[in-house]
Design an enzyme around this catalytic site. Sequence first.
Site, PDB file in Angstrom:
ATOM      1  N   CYS A 296      -6.158   1.882   5.889  1.00 14.83           N
ATOM      2  CA  CYS A 296      -6.821   0.647   6.300  1.00 14.83           C
ATOM      3  C   CYS A 296      -6.250   0.203   7.656  1.00 14.83           C
ATOM      4  CB  CYS A 296      -6.583  -0.427   5.230  1.00 14.83           C
ATOM      5  SG  CYS A 296      -4.865  -1.032   5.183  1.00 14.83           S
TER       6      CYS A 296
ATOM      7  N   HIS B 233       0.851  -1.192   0.000  1.00 11.98           N
ATOM      8  CA  HIS B 233       0.000   0.000   0.000  1.00 11.98           C
ATOM      9  C   HIS B 233       0.889   1.245   0.000  1.00 11.98           C
ATOM     10  CE1 HIS B 233      -3.870  -1.950   1.830  1.00 11.98           C
ATOM     11  NE2 HIS B 233      -3.346  -2.678   0.849  1.00 11.98           N
TER      12      HIS B 233
ATOM     13  N   GLU C 133       0.920   3.824   1.895  1.00 13.27           N
ATOM     14  CA  GLU C 133       1.403   4.197   3.223  1.00 13.27           C
ATOM     15  C   GLU C 133       2.574   3.325   3.659  1.00 13.27           C
ATOM     16  OE1 GLU C 133      -3.208   4.362   3.552  1.00 13.27           O
ATOM     17  OE2 GLU C 133      -1.710   3.324   2.356  1.00 13.27           O
TER      18      GLU C 133
END
EC number: 3.5.4.33
Length: 163
Positions: free
Chosen positions: A89, A59, A61
């Site tokens: 998430c 992801h 991040e």
Amino acid sequence: MKNIPPMKKHQQHMQKAFLLAEQAYEEKEIPVGAIIVKQDRIIGKGYNQTERLKDATAHAEMLAISAACSTLDNKYLEGCTLYVTLEPCPMCAGALVWSKIDRIVFGATDSKSGACGSLFNLAANNKLNHQVEVIQGIMEQDCEWLLKQFFQEQRSDNNGSDI
């Protein structure tokens, strides 16, 4: 040097994260981009690369966290802010808490897996050893539009017809 109001600064940084989301979009990845800033300097960045890397953890991040930790040569991101186009998430929010980042600034909320206020709030959970300040809604409409556009195209491609 001029003092720039905090909201203007947040918008400037989010614009950089948005450019990374556009890069993900061009590569047919879910369009999420992230940067990590310390003392007004980008120390880490990433965009979703789960398809390219065949890695569910790739992801935006997570990639930005790894890059920032490498830049600082430290596992902790104290004094740093993450700018990301979509609410993190649970996996990413957990990693951000463990990294001891100071602040998360995000654009669009994620009602299906958001863990910074929408579905869960791991960032502010006082049962954990660190809490993270969360600011939401920066460039929200732009971030939402890009995600909706992406998924509309994906549905169109999968049905073999244009919408």
